[in-house]
Scaffold this motif. Structure first.
Motif, PDB file in Angstrom:
ATOM      1  N   TRP A  48      36.202  47.883  41.834  1.00  0.00           N
ATOM      2  CA  TRP A  48      36.670  46.986  42.747  1.00  0.00           C
ATOM      3  C   TRP A  48      38.027  46.733  42.894  1.00  0.00           C
ATOM      4  O   TRP A  48      38.782  46.453  43.875  1.00  0.00           O
ATOM      5  CB  TRP A  48      35.886  45.446  43.059  1.00  0.00           C
ATOM      6  N   MET A  49      38.730  46.967  41.916  1.00  0.00           N
ATOM      7  CA  MET A  49      40.072  46.752  41.638  1.00  0.00           C
ATOM      8  C   MET A  49      40.674  45.602  42.313  1.00  0.00           C
ATOM      9  O   MET A  49      39.950  44.510  41.906  1.00  0.00           O
ATOM     10  CB  MET A  49      40.979  48.025  42.387  1.00  0.00           C
ATOM     11  N   SER A  50      41.530  45.432  43.427  1.00  0.00           N
ATOM     12  CA  SER A  50      41.987  44.223  43.754  1.00  0.00           C
ATOM     13  C   SER A  50      41.246  43.183  44.459  1.00  0.00           C
ATOM     14  O   SER A  50      41.459  42.196  44.722  1.00  0.00           O
ATOM     15  CB  SER A  50      43.599  44.387  44.439  1.00  0.00           C
ATOM     16  N   VAL A  51      40.190  43.710  45.056  1.00  0.00           N
ATOM     17  CA  VAL A  51      38.922  42.838  45.536  1.00  0.00           C
ATOM     18  C   VAL A  51      38.780  41.882  44.634  1.00  0.00           C
ATOM     19  O   VAL A  51      37.968  40.872  44.792  1.00  0.00           O
ATOM     20  CB  VAL A  51      37.824  43.588  46.281  1.00  0.00           C
ATOM     21  N   THR A  52      38.709  42.101  43.145  1.00  0.00           N
ATOM     22  CA  THR A  52      38.667  41.214  42.119  1.00  0.00           C
ATOM     23  C   THR A  52      38.929  39.953  42.201  1.00  0.00           C
ATOM     24  O   THR A  52      38.921  38.879  41.797  1.00  0.00           O
ATOM     25  CB  THR A  52      38.810  42.097  40.734  1.00  0.00           C
ATOM     26  N   LYS A  53      40.437  40.029  42.910  1.00  0.00           N
ATOM     27  CA  LYS A  53      41.025  38.866  43.042  1.00  0.00           C
ATOM     28  C   LYS A  53      40.288  37.799  43.893  1.00  0.00           C
ATOM     29  O   LYS A  53      40.656  36.565  43.755  1.00  0.00           O
ATOM     30  CB  LYS A  53      42.393  39.017  43.583  1.00  0.00           C
ATOM     31  N   LEU A  54      39.560  38.230  44.895  1.00  0.00           N
ATOM     32  CA  LEU A  54      38.655  37.331  45.446  1.00  0.00           C
ATOM     33  C   LEU A  54      37.826  36.443  44.722  1.00  0.00           C
ATOM     34  O   LEU A  54      37.657  35.329  45.005  1.00  0.00           O
ATOM     35  CB  LEU A  54      38.104  37.856  46.755  1.00  0.00           C
ATOM     36  N   VAL A  55      37.227  37.253  43.738  1.00  0.00           N
ATOM     37  CA  VAL A  55      36.205  36.577  42.913  1.00  0.00           C
ATOM     38  C   VAL A  55      36.958  35.605  41.904  1.00  0.00           C
ATOM     39  O   VAL A  55      36.660  34.457  41.522  1.00  0.00           O
ATOM     40  CB  VAL A  55      35.494  37.575  42.089  1.00  0.00           C
ATOM     41  N   THR A  56      38.211  35.918  41.482  1.00  0.00           N
ATOM     42  CA  THR A  56      38.961  35.210  40.305  1.00  0.00           C
ATOM     43  C   THR A  56      39.481  33.899  41.263  1.00  0.00           C
ATOM     44  O   THR A  56      39.268  32.968  40.689  1.00  0.00           O
ATOM     45  CB  THR A  56      40.142  35.925  39.912  1.00  0.00           C
ATOM     46  N   SER A  57      39.693  34.063  42.200  1.00  0.00           N
ATOM     47  CA  SER A  57      40.418  33.035  43.123  1.00  0.00           C
ATOM     48  C   SER A  57      39.146  31.937  43.654  1.00  0.00           C
ATOM     49  O   SER A  57      39.390  30.921  43.176  1.00  0.00           O
ATOM     50  CB  SER A  57      41.199  33.411  44.498  1.00  0.00           C
ATOM     51  N   ARG A  58      38.067  32.332  43.888  1.00  0.00           N
ATOM     52  CA  ARG A  58      37.039  31.647  44.088  1.00  0.00           C
ATOM     53  C   ARG A  58      36.550  30.856  42.654  1.00  0.00           C
ATOM     54  O   ARG A  58      36.248  29.761  42.753  1.00  0.00           O
ATOM     55  CB  ARG A  58      35.805  32.243  44.724  1.00  0.00           C
ATOM     56  N   THR A  59      36.523  31.541  41.824  1.00  0.00           N
ATOM     57  CA  THR A  59      36.271  30.969  40.260  1.00  0.00           C
ATOM     58  C   THR A  59      37.339  29.777  40.106  1.00  0.00           C
ATOM     59  O   THR A  59      37.068  28.665  39.731  1.00  0.00           O
ATOM     60  CB  THR A  59      36.508  32.079  39.243  1.00  0.00           C
ATOM     61  N   ILE A  60      38.764  30.004  40.284  1.00  0.00           N
ATOM     62  CA  ILE A  60      39.625  29.143  40.015  1.00  0.00           C
ATOM     63  C   ILE A  60      39.534  27.854  41.033  1.00  0.00           C
ATOM     64  O   ILE A  60      39.429  26.674  40.517  1.00  0.00           O
ATOM     65  CB  ILE A  60      41.096  29.616  40.210  1.00  0.00           C
ATOM     66  N   LEU A  61      39.327  28.081  42.203  1.00  0.00           N
ATOM     67  CA  LEU A  61      38.929  27.043  43.214  1.00  0.00           C
ATOM     68  C   LEU A  61      37.700  26.140  42.699  1.00  0.00           C
ATOM     69  O   LEU A  61      37.725  25.090  42.672  1.00  0.00           O
ATOM     70  CB  LEU A  61      38.819  27.648  44.715  1.00  0.00           C
ATOM     71  N   GLY A  62      36.761  26.819  42.219  1.00  0.00           N
ATOM     72  CA  GLY A  62      35.660  26.172  41.675  1.00  0.00           C
ATOM     73  C   GLY A  62      35.875  25.431  40.473  1.00  0.00           C
ATOM     74  O   GLY A  62      35.500  23.992  40.438  1.00  0.00           O
ATOM     75  N   PRO A 158      41.493  39.896  35.268  1.00  0.00           N
ATOM     76  CA  PRO A 158      41.174  38.891  36.543  1.00  0.00           C
ATOM     77  C   PRO A 158      41.672  39.305  37.584  1.00  0.00           C
ATOM     78  O   PRO A 158      41.504  39.054  38.883  1.00  0.00           O
ATOM     79  CB  PRO A 158      41.632  37.552  36.069  1.00  0.00           C
ATOM     80  N   ALA A 159      42.732  40.154  37.758  1.00  0.00           N
ATOM     81  CA  ALA A 159      43.246  40.827  38.875  1.00  0.00           C
ATOM     82  C   ALA A 159      42.800  42.141  39.503  1.00  0.00           C
ATOM     83  O   ALA A 159      42.930  42.441  40.721  1.00  0.00           O
ATOM     84  CB  ALA A 159      44.942  41.105  38.456  1.00  0.00           C
ATOM     85  N   TRP A 160      42.274  42.749  38.696  1.00  0.00           N
ATOM     86  CA  TRP A 160      41.745  44.306  39.137  1.00  0.00           C
ATOM     87  C   TRP A 160      40.629  44.669  38.144  1.00  0.00           C
ATOM     88  O   TRP A 160      39.988  45.797  38.440  1.00  0.00           O
ATOM     89  CB  TRP A 160      42.920  45.139  39.053  1.00  0.00           C
ATOM     90  N   GLY A 161      39.958  44.029  37.395  1.00  0.00           N
ATOM     91  CA  GLY A 161      38.824  44.636  36.518  1.00  0.00           C
ATOM     92  C   GLY A 161      37.374  44.625  36.762  1.00  0.00           C
ATOM     93  O   GLY A 161      36.631  45.143  36.175  1.00  0.00           O
ATOM     94  N   MET A 162      37.148  44.202  37.931  1.00  0.00           N
ATOM     95  CA  MET A 162      35.693  43.857  38.301  1.00  0.00           C
ATOM     96  C   MET A 162      35.138  45.496  38.869  1.00  0.00           C
ATOM     97  O   MET A 162      35.865  46.132  39.366  1.00  0.00           O
ATOM     98  CB  MET A 162      35.606  43.022  39.605  1.00  0.00           C
TER      99      MET A 162
END
Length: 290
Positions: A48-62, A158-162
């Motif tokens: 997913w590369m940087s689409v990972t950032k959407l997952v990370t940001s939702r995690t942080i906001l959680g 968390p920036a690109w690893g998914m």
């Protein structure tokens, strides 16, 4: 099928790709997402590369919603950054901290320019782990993946690893359009511009005077050229990745789409994504007329 305009575009990619299109009634109606079509292997695992950032940001906001992190309280020191400077979680999420793209050092004044930063997202993962004593991957599983029925684990940056399948990205995309597990206030902060109108570069698409970003999502705004359809709503939000991946949601058109591919983003993606997004819109319009 030969008559399928989406399949016709996808066949121009000389490597495996997968794509999906969906509609929804309203962001406030979580069960209103409706799949309009899928193309390619839904279960093949892609980066997913940087689409990972959407997952990370939702995690942080959680984590913010659960009181583990504060969105706006500045940290005087960030992990691995030698220069002390007040930077908040919100600054890191919206790429306005001034941190370098990869290095843990400041290259711009905070709030002066939108500097797209992998290092900022990696720092966010570390901050959450340090504050909670729980590994970041566990937070991702509990805040995002498990509620959506996704069994895969976050590995690497968390920036690109998914890595994951189209089916998994689509489950996340439904949540990205019609949230069930994030408050309305934080969802708005995630998916709408922070209003700072900071200049900056969208990787692969050049400089924009207003490089609009939310607390996780890139916002279409008036950016041209862009990886979404040219006549998309300015409120369209999402992210694309250097693996040749994307997720976008157009709240005005009540549409969303995801794309995954086997090869890194390049000139072919820039050319064919325009065609692909156009025929996806046509497919949606045909479905609405039926």
């Amino acid at each position: 099928m030969a008559s399928d305009p989406v399949a016709t575009v996808l066949r121009q990619f000389p490597f495996p790709v997968s794509c999906a299109l969906f509609s929804f009634v309203s962001a406030s109606l979580p069960q209103s997402c409706h799949l309009l079509g899928t193309w390619g292997d839904q279960d093949k695992v892609y980066p997913w590369m940087s689409v990972t950032k959407l997952v990370t940001s939702r995690t942080i906001l959680g984590a913010v919603e659960n009181g583990v992190l504060d969105l706006d309280q500045p940290f005087s020191h960030l992990p691995g950054v030698s220069e002390p400077r007040p930077v908040s979680v919100a600054d890191l999420l919206a790429h306005r901290s001034g941190l370098d793209y990869e290095k843990r050092e400041f290259t711009r004044a905070t709030h002066s320019r939108r500097v797209y930063s992998n290092s900022g997202y990696e720092i966010l993962g570390e901050l959450l782990s340090q504050r909670s004593g729980v590994p970041f991957a566990t937070w991702v599983a509990e805040m995002v993946f498990s509620p959506l029925g996704i069994k895969r684990k976050m590995r690497g940056s968390p920036a690109w690893g998914m890595h994951g399948s189209l089916r998994e990205l689509l489950a996340f995309a439904f949540e990205a359009a019609c949230p069930r597990f994030l408050s309305r206030e934080l969802f708005a902060a995630w998916s709408r511009s922070d209003g700072m109108a900071l200049p900056g570069v969208v990787p692969g698409y050049g400089f924009h005077r207003d490089n609009a970003w939310g607390l996780g999502c890139e916002i279409r705004a008036a950016k041209d050229p862009h990886w979404t359809l040219p006549d998309s709503s300015p409120d369209t939000y999402g992210h694309f990745g250097q693996s040749g991946s994307f997720l976008w949601v157009d709240p005005a058109a009540h549409l969303g789409a995801v794309f995954l591919g086997q090869e890194p983003f390049g000139a072919l993606h820039k050319r064919l994504w325009v065609q692909l997004n156009r025929v996806l819109r046509e497919v949606a319009e045909t479905a609405q007329e039926a």
